[in-house]
Design a protein around this motif. Structure first.
Motif, PDB file in Angstrom:
ATOM      1  N   MET A 104     -15.032  -7.493  80.197  1.00 32.28           N
ATOM      2  CA  MET A 104     -16.514  -7.512  80.667  1.00 32.28           C
ATOM      3  C   MET A 104     -17.317  -6.652  79.835  1.00 32.28           C
ATOM      4  N   LYS A 105     -18.455  -6.825  79.344  1.00 31.81           N
ATOM      5  CA  LYS A 105     -19.530  -6.163  78.481  1.00 31.81           C
ATOM      6  C   LYS A 105     -20.030  -5.049  79.288  1.00 31.81           C
ATOM      7  N   PRO A 106     -20.139  -3.912  78.512  1.00 27.01           N
ATOM      8  CA  PRO A 106     -20.702  -2.860  79.247  1.00 27.01           C
ATOM      9  C   PRO A 106     -22.306  -3.083  79.352  1.00 27.01           C
ATOM     10  N   THR A 107     -22.746  -2.688  80.376  1.00 25.71           N
ATOM     11  CA  THR A 107     -24.217  -2.608  80.800  1.00 25.71           C
ATOM     12  C   THR A 107     -24.835  -1.502  80.624  1.00 25.71           C
ATOM     13  N   ILE A 108     -25.919  -1.591  79.695  1.00 25.16           N
ATOM     14  CA  ILE A 108     -26.841  -0.249  79.485  1.00 25.16           C
ATOM     15  C   ILE A 108     -28.010  -0.578  80.114  1.00 25.16           C
ATOM     16  N   ALA A 109     -28.748   0.259  80.759  1.00 23.07           N
ATOM     17  CA  ALA A 109     -29.967   0.399  81.449  1.00 23.07           C
ATOM     18  C   ALA A 109     -30.870   1.045  80.754  1.00 23.07           C
ATOM     19  N   LEU A 110     -31.909   0.550  80.146  1.00 25.24           N
ATOM     20  CA  LEU A 110     -32.869   1.034  78.969  1.00 25.24           C
ATOM     21  C   LEU A 110     -34.407   1.151  79.485  1.00 25.24           C
ATOM     22  N   THR A 111     -35.132   2.342  79.367  1.00 23.92           N
ATOM     23  CA  THR A 111     -36.240   2.691  80.020  1.00 23.92           C
ATOM     24  C   THR A 111     -37.056   2.052  79.089  1.00 23.92           C
ATOM     25  N   LYS A 112     -38.073   0.998  79.778  1.00 28.42           N
ATOM     26  CA  LYS A 112     -39.102   0.362  79.055  1.00 28.42           C
ATOM     27  C   LYS A 112     -39.976   1.163  78.473  1.00 28.42           C
ATOM     28  N   GLY A 113     -40.744   0.473  77.374  1.00 29.98           N
ATOM     29  CA  GLY A 113     -41.903   1.327  76.632  1.00 29.98           C
ATOM     30  C   GLY A 113     -41.597   1.951  75.542  1.00 29.98           C
ATOM     31  N   ARG A 114     -42.183   3.269  75.552  1.00 27.57           N
ATOM     32  CA  ARG A 114     -41.953   4.071  74.289  1.00 27.57           C
ATOM     33  C   ARG A 114     -40.608   4.441  74.114  1.00 27.57           C
ATOM     34  N   LEU A 115     -39.700   4.976  75.111  1.00 31.61           N
ATOM     35  CA  LEU A 115     -38.324   5.209  74.779  1.00 31.61           C
ATOM     36  C   LEU A 115     -37.614   3.659  74.417  1.00 31.61           C
ATOM     37  N   GLU A 116     -37.878   2.851  74.825  1.00 27.80           N
ATOM     38  CA  GLU A 116     -37.206   1.292  74.449  1.00 27.80           C
ATOM     39  C   GLU A 116     -37.353   1.417  73.130  1.00 27.80           C
ATOM     40  N   LYS A 117     -38.566   1.445  72.443  1.00 32.55           N
ATOM     41  CA  LYS A 117     -38.884   1.180  71.191  1.00 32.55           C
ATOM     42  C   LYS A 117     -38.110   2.294  70.137  1.00 32.55           C
ATOM     43  N   GLN A 118     -38.078   3.522  70.570  1.00 31.12           N
ATOM     44  CA  GLN A 118     -37.372   4.521  69.881  1.00 31.12           C
ATOM     45  C   GLN A 118     -36.157   4.391  70.011  1.00 31.12           C
ATOM     46  N   PHE A 119     -35.438   3.876  70.899  1.00 31.06           N
ATOM     47  CA  PHE A 119     -33.962   3.685  71.283  1.00 31.06           C
ATOM     48  C   PHE A 119     -33.750   2.559  70.183  1.00 31.06           C
ATOM     49  N   ARG A 129     -31.863  11.039  77.039  1.00 29.73           N
ATOM     50  CA  ARG A 129     -30.461  11.371  77.390  1.00 29.73           C
ATOM     51  C   ARG A 129     -29.774  10.247  77.458  1.00 29.73           C
ATOM     52  N   CYS A 130     -28.602  10.342  77.349  1.00 27.20           N
ATOM     53  CA  CYS A 130     -27.660   9.414  77.625  1.00 27.20           C
ATOM     54  C   CYS A 130     -26.932   9.532  78.793  1.00 27.20           C
ATOM     55  N   ILE A 131     -26.821   8.746  79.904  1.00 30.92           N
ATOM     56  CA  ILE A 131     -26.233   8.944  81.205  1.00 30.92           C
ATOM     57  C   ILE A 131     -25.257   7.982  81.338  1.00 30.92           C
ATOM     58  N   ALA A 132     -24.340   8.234  82.384  1.00 32.76           N
ATOM     59  CA  ALA A 132     -23.395   7.490  82.701  1.00 32.76           C
ATOM     60  C   ALA A 132     -22.946   7.454  84.113  1.00 32.76           C
ATOM     61  N   ASN A 133     -22.495   6.230  84.660  1.00 36.62           N
ATOM     62  CA  ASN A 133     -21.859   5.914  85.929  1.00 36.62           C
ATOM     63  C   ASN A 133     -20.647   6.790  85.890  1.00 36.62           C
ATOM     64  N   ARG A 134     -20.470   7.550  87.085  1.00 33.51           N
ATOM     65  CA  ARG A 134     -19.116   8.493  87.140  1.00 33.51           C
ATOM     66  C   ARG A 134     -17.948   7.393  87.152  1.00 33.51           C
ATOM     67  N   ILE A 163     -24.394  -0.321  88.732  1.00 30.07           N
ATOM     68  CA  ILE A 163     -25.098  -1.703  88.395  1.00 30.07           C
ATOM     69  C   ILE A 163     -25.243  -1.774  86.838  1.00 30.07           C
ATOM     70  N   ALA A 164     -25.188  -0.400  86.235  1.00 26.19           N
ATOM     71  CA  ALA A 164     -25.416  -0.142  84.774  1.00 26.19           C
ATOM     72  C   ALA A 164     -24.131   0.944  84.347  1.00 26.19           C
ATOM     73  N   ASP A 165     -23.501   0.672  83.491  1.00 24.81           N
ATOM     74  CA  ASP A 165     -22.509   1.642  83.079  1.00 24.81           C
ATOM     75  C   ASP A 165     -23.137   2.857  82.396  1.00 24.81           C
ATOM     76  N   LEU A 166     -24.194   2.558  81.474  1.00 20.75           N
ATOM     77  CA  LEU A 166     -24.800   3.665  80.657  1.00 20.75           C
ATOM     78  C   LEU A 166     -26.527   3.567  80.887  1.00 20.75           C
ATOM     79  N   GLY A 167     -26.975   4.605  80.579  1.00 17.89           N
ATOM     80  CA  GLY A 167     -28.570   4.687  80.633  1.00 17.89           C
ATOM     81  C   GLY A 167     -29.103   5.421  79.717  1.00 17.89           C
ATOM     82  N   ILE A 168     -30.242   5.096  79.021  1.00 19.64           N
ATOM     83  CA  ILE A 168     -31.315   5.789  78.379  1.00 19.64           C
ATOM     84  C   ILE A 168     -32.294   6.146  79.098  1.00 19.64           C
TER      85      ILE A 168
END
Length: 206
Positions: A1-16, A177-182, A62-67
């Protein structure tokens, strides 16, 4: 199963996305997503959300990683792994007041979207303040007499200047920051490690 990444919309999305492309990933499906809030790529599934919701999705698995911005982590203190800084999303938290004015000697009123950060900042200074929690444009608060000053994120300072405000004191500098589910870090280690390592290498190179 593919990892899921939650990404902050807007400015951070574009920069990411710029960062993601720079470390060798194909961003075309993400750039052409339109209004979709969930997008599959060859490597991952992405979900797009507001910053505080990103931390909630990661905290609940719900997401494994987050930005997400470090300001959100500091304010809401979610139960996630705060893995490492990323080389974008740089900004600062600052106390701002109307130009030409001073903070009054009486107990001050401070408007902010960040009551936790604001309270802690003044507590460390040995001061007690009344905090007015706002969700929208906090720059209005001093102009309309609701507050003596504001605590808010500052990037270029243009919005402050255009509204007659100046930075009185800088509180803290932040980045994305890059965050992760424990649990994900343990259960999906093999799938997540290549992504995390590519982010780390990219961050160092930047």
């Amino acid at each position: 199963m593919k990892p899921t990444i939650a990404l902050t919309k807007g400015r951070l999305e574009k920069q990411f996305l710029e960062f993601f492309q720079s470390i060798g990933y194909n961003i075309e499906p993400l750039v052409k997503k339109g209004r979709k809030l969930r997008v599959d790529t060859d490597q991952c599934q992405f979900v797009f959300a507001k910053g505080v919701d990103v931390t909630t999705y990661v905290e609940h698995g719900i997401a494994d990683l987050g930005i997400v911005g470090e300001d959100v982590l500091t304010e809401f203190q979610p139960d996630v792994y705060n893995l490492f800084p990323l080389p974008f999303g740089k900004c600062r938290m600052a106390l701002a007041i109307e130009e030409g004015k001073q903070l009054p000697n009486r107990k001050r009123k401070i408007a902010s979207k960040y009551p936790t950060i604001t309270k802690e900042y003044f507590k460390q200074k040995g001061e007690s303040v009344d905090i007015v929690k706002l969700e929208g444009s906090v720059e209005l608060a001093p102009i309309l007499g609701l507050a003596d000053g504001i605590v808010d994120i500052v990037e270029t300072g243009t919005t402050l200047k255009e509204n007659g405000l100046i930075v009185k004191e800088e509180i803290q500098s932040y980045s994305a920051r890059c965050i992760a589910n424990r649990s994900s870090l343990k259960i999906k280690r093999d799938a997540l490690n290549p992504i995390i390592q590519s982010f780390q290498k990219g961050a160092v190179l930047k």
